[in-house]
Design an enzyme around this catalytic site. Structure first.
Site, PDB file in Angstrom:
ATOM      1  N   ARG A 159      11.602  -5.823   4.190  1.00 31.00           N
ATOM      2  CA  ARG A 159      11.152  -4.429   4.158  1.00 31.00           C
ATOM      3  C   ARG A 159      12.100  -3.535   4.947  1.00 31.00           C
ATOM      4  O   ARG A 159      12.546  -3.873   6.028  1.00 31.00           O
ATOM      5  CB  ARG A 159       9.745  -4.347   4.743  1.00 31.00           C
ATOM      6  CG  ARG A 159       9.244  -2.916   4.818  1.00 31.00           C
ATOM      7  CD  ARG A 159       7.769  -2.854   4.593  1.00 31.00           C
ATOM      8  NE  ARG A 159       7.043  -2.936   5.847  1.00 31.00           N
ATOM      9  CZ  ARG A 159       5.731  -2.704   5.914  1.00 31.00           C
ATOM     10  NH1 ARG A 159       5.037  -2.416   4.827  1.00 31.00           N
ATOM     11  NH2 ARG A 159       5.125  -2.807   7.058  1.00 31.00           N
ATOM     12  N   ARG A 209      -0.341  -9.456  13.067  1.00 28.57           N
ATOM     13  CA  ARG A 209      -0.922  -8.360  12.274  1.00 28.57           C
ATOM     14  C   ARG A 209      -1.798  -8.918  11.152  1.00 28.57           C
ATOM     15  O   ARG A 209      -2.810  -8.320  10.784  1.00 28.57           O
ATOM     16  CB  ARG A 209       0.193  -7.478  11.692  1.00 28.57           C
ATOM     17  CG  ARG A 209       0.916  -6.699  12.781  1.00 28.57           C
ATOM     18  CD  ARG A 209       2.120  -5.966  12.247  1.00 28.57           C
ATOM     19  NE  ARG A 209       1.740  -4.836  11.419  1.00 28.57           N
ATOM     20  CZ  ARG A 209       2.555  -4.249  10.554  1.00 28.57           C
ATOM     21  NH1 ARG A 209       3.768  -4.697  10.366  1.00 28.57           N
ATOM     22  NH2 ARG A 209       2.142  -3.210   9.875  1.00 28.57           N
ATOM     23  N   ARG A 258      -9.259   1.061   9.025  1.00 34.49           N
ATOM     24  CA  ARG A 258      -8.838  -0.320   9.267  1.00 34.49           C
ATOM     25  C   ARG A 258      -9.897  -1.098  10.028  1.00 34.49           C
ATOM     26  O   ARG A 258      -9.700  -2.282  10.282  1.00 34.49           O
ATOM     27  CB  ARG A 258      -7.565  -0.300  10.089  1.00 34.49           C
ATOM     28  CG  ARG A 258      -6.317  -0.745   9.310  1.00 34.49           C
ATOM     29  CD  ARG A 258      -5.222  -0.683  10.293  1.00 34.49           C
ATOM     30  NE  ARG A 258      -3.980  -1.294  10.046  1.00 34.49           N
ATOM     31  CZ  ARG A 258      -2.914  -0.675   9.544  1.00 34.49           C
ATOM     32  NH1 ARG A 258      -2.992   0.540   9.087  1.00 34.49           N
ATOM     33  NH2 ARG A 258      -1.771  -1.297   9.500  1.00 34.49           N
ATOM     34  N   ARG A 283      11.342  -1.852  10.798  1.00 34.32           N
ATOM     35  CA  ARG A 283      10.337  -1.552  11.819  1.00 34.32           C
ATOM     36  C   ARG A 283      10.238  -2.696  12.816  1.00 34.32           C
ATOM     37  O   ARG A 283      10.283  -3.857  12.441  1.00 34.32           O
ATOM     38  CB  ARG A 283       8.978  -1.333  11.159  1.00 34.32           C
ATOM     39  CG  ARG A 283       8.836   0.042  10.579  1.00 34.32           C
ATOM     40  CD  ARG A 283       7.647   0.158   9.659  1.00 34.32           C
ATOM     41  NE  ARG A 283       6.438  -0.461  10.174  1.00 34.32           N
ATOM     42  CZ  ARG A 283       5.260  -0.389   9.553  1.00 34.32           C
ATOM     43  NH1 ARG A 283       5.159   0.253   8.407  1.00 34.32           N
ATOM     44  NH2 ARG A 283       4.204  -0.972  10.073  1.00 34.32           N
ATOM     45  N   LYS A 295       0.825  -1.216   0.000  1.00 39.74           N
ATOM     46  CA  LYS A 295       0.000   0.000   0.000  1.00 39.74           C
ATOM     47  C   LYS A 295       0.859   1.266   0.000  1.00 39.74           C
ATOM     48  O   LYS A 295       0.612   2.183  -0.759  1.00 39.74           O
ATOM     49  CB  LYS A 295      -0.922   0.047   1.230  1.00 39.74           C
ATOM     50  CG  LYS A 295      -1.918  -1.092   1.322  1.00 39.74           C
ATOM     51  CD  LYS A 295      -2.893  -0.886   2.488  1.00 39.74           C
ATOM     52  CE  LYS A 295      -2.239  -0.840   3.849  1.00 39.74           C
ATOM     53  NZ  LYS A 295      -1.607  -2.122   4.254  1.00 39.74           N
TER      54      LYS A 295
HETATM   55  P1  AMP Z   1       1.006   0.676   9.127  1.00 41.04           P
HETATM   56  O1  AMP Z   1       2.226   1.485   8.888  1.00 41.04           O
HETATM   57  O2  AMP Z   1      -0.183   1.177   8.351  1.00 41.04           O
HETATM   58  O3  AMP Z   1       1.222  -0.796   8.947  1.00 41.04           O
HETATM   59  O4  AMP Z   1       0.625   0.896  10.666  1.00 41.04           O
HETATM   60  C1  AMP Z   1       1.504   0.507  11.708  1.00 41.04           C
HETATM   61  C2  AMP Z   1       0.737   0.335  13.010  1.00 41.04           C
HETATM   62  O5  AMP Z   1       0.117   1.579  13.353  1.00 41.04           O
HETATM   63  C3  AMP Z   1      -0.397  -0.672  12.960  1.00 41.04           C
HETATM   64  O6  AMP Z   1       0.040  -1.993  13.191  1.00 41.04           O
HETATM   65  C4  AMP Z   1      -1.283  -0.156  14.081  1.00 41.04           C
HETATM   66  O7  AMP Z   1      -0.754  -0.486  15.350  1.00 41.04           O
HETATM   67  C5  AMP Z   1      -1.180   1.345  13.909  1.00 41.04           C
HETATM   68  N1  AMP Z   1      -2.186   1.870  12.961  1.00 41.04           N
HETATM   69  C6  AMP Z   1      -1.956   2.524  11.786  1.00 41.04           C
HETATM   70  N2  AMP Z   1      -3.101   2.889  11.190  1.00 41.04           N
HETATM   71  C7  AMP Z   1      -4.096   2.434  11.994  1.00 41.04           C
HETATM   72  C8  AMP Z   1      -5.511   2.472  11.916  1.00 41.04           C
HETATM   73  N3  AMP Z   1      -6.149   3.047  10.889  1.00 41.04           N
HETATM   74  N4  AMP Z   1      -6.211   1.888  12.925  1.00 41.04           N
HETATM   75  C9  AMP Z   1      -5.592   1.315  13.989  1.00 41.04           C
HETATM   76  N5  AMP Z   1      -4.269   1.238  14.121  1.00 41.04           N
HETATM   77  C10 AMP Z   1      -3.516   1.794  13.133  1.00 41.04           C
END
Ligand code: AMP
Length: 210
Positions: free
Chosen positions: A123, A167, A88, A156, A13
């Protein structure tokens, strides 16, 4: 153009959002990047979010709804945007709908779980600007260095194999139901292409009619 990118963590994404953002000249809004920056800066939102993020769990809806509501008020978001990693949950999607936002399309990037698990180990992320790379599929021009800002790339914490598994469970339980939510509204476009970053992007631009 108001666009949502759906997909499991590691589906691409962020990478696709960066490309679409340049092509359509609209910003990418990534709650993951906003939260990581909040954690780095020790803000109240960052303090609330950190433990959930480290565990690979979702940050509570009310925190996310606050963060995204504020971000969408900013000047650069007035002519469209790409949402990466938000909504999400159904509650987040309903909050956006209740705020009167109408999306043009919701693109779901489909990638099998086994491939996601393989990908995540490769990654690399820029701790300064949030750009993402993959050591094989999308390497930076200079190894270990961000193309955009010159910072040293890192991995990360939540990209560790065990965290990736949880996840993925969270994705299937809480985020995948959004496909039905947006299909009912006639907005869902599924992109199920195994290929390079460019091939997946071509498929996305096609479903967007661009
Ligand atoms: P991402 O970079 O989008 O994979 O987000 C990393 C982490 O941030 C996720 O595993 C969640 O802990 C938190 N996070 C990011 N966006 C959301 C969202 N829309 N709702 C809930 N948690 C989020």
């Amino acid at each position: 153009m108001k666009l949502i990118l759906l997909g499991a963590p590691g589906a691409g994404k962020g990478t696709q959002a960066e490309i679409i953002s340049k092509k359509l000249n609209i910003p990418t809004i990534s709650t993951g990047n906003i939260l990581r920056s909040a954690v780095r800066n020790g803000t109240p939102v960052g303090l609330k979010a950190k433990a959930y993020m480290d565990a690979g769990a979702l940050v509570p809806d009310e925190v996310i709804i606050g963060v995204i509501g504020e971000r969408l008020q900013e000047a650069d978001a007035q002519n469209g945007y790409i949402l990466d990693g938000v909504p999400r949950t159904i509650a987040q999607a309903e909050a956006l709908e209740n705020a009167g936002i109408q999306f043009d399309a919701v693109v779901s990037i489909e990638v099998p779980d086994a491939e996601i698990e393989q990908r995540m180990t490769g990654r690399r992320t820029c701790p300064a600007c949030g750009a993402t790379y993959h050591i094989v599929a999308n390497p930076p021009k200079q190894e270990g260095i961000c193309d955009l800002c010159g910072e040293a790339l890192g991995q990360r914490k939540d990209d560790q194999p065990e965290t990736v598994k949880s996840r993925l469970v969270t994705y299937h339980e809480q985020t995948e139901p959004l496909k039905g939510f947006y299909a009912q509204r006639g907005l869902l476009k599924v992109v199920d292409v195994r290929g390079s970053v460019e091939e997946v992007n071509a498929a996305i631009m096609k479903v967007l009619g661009e």
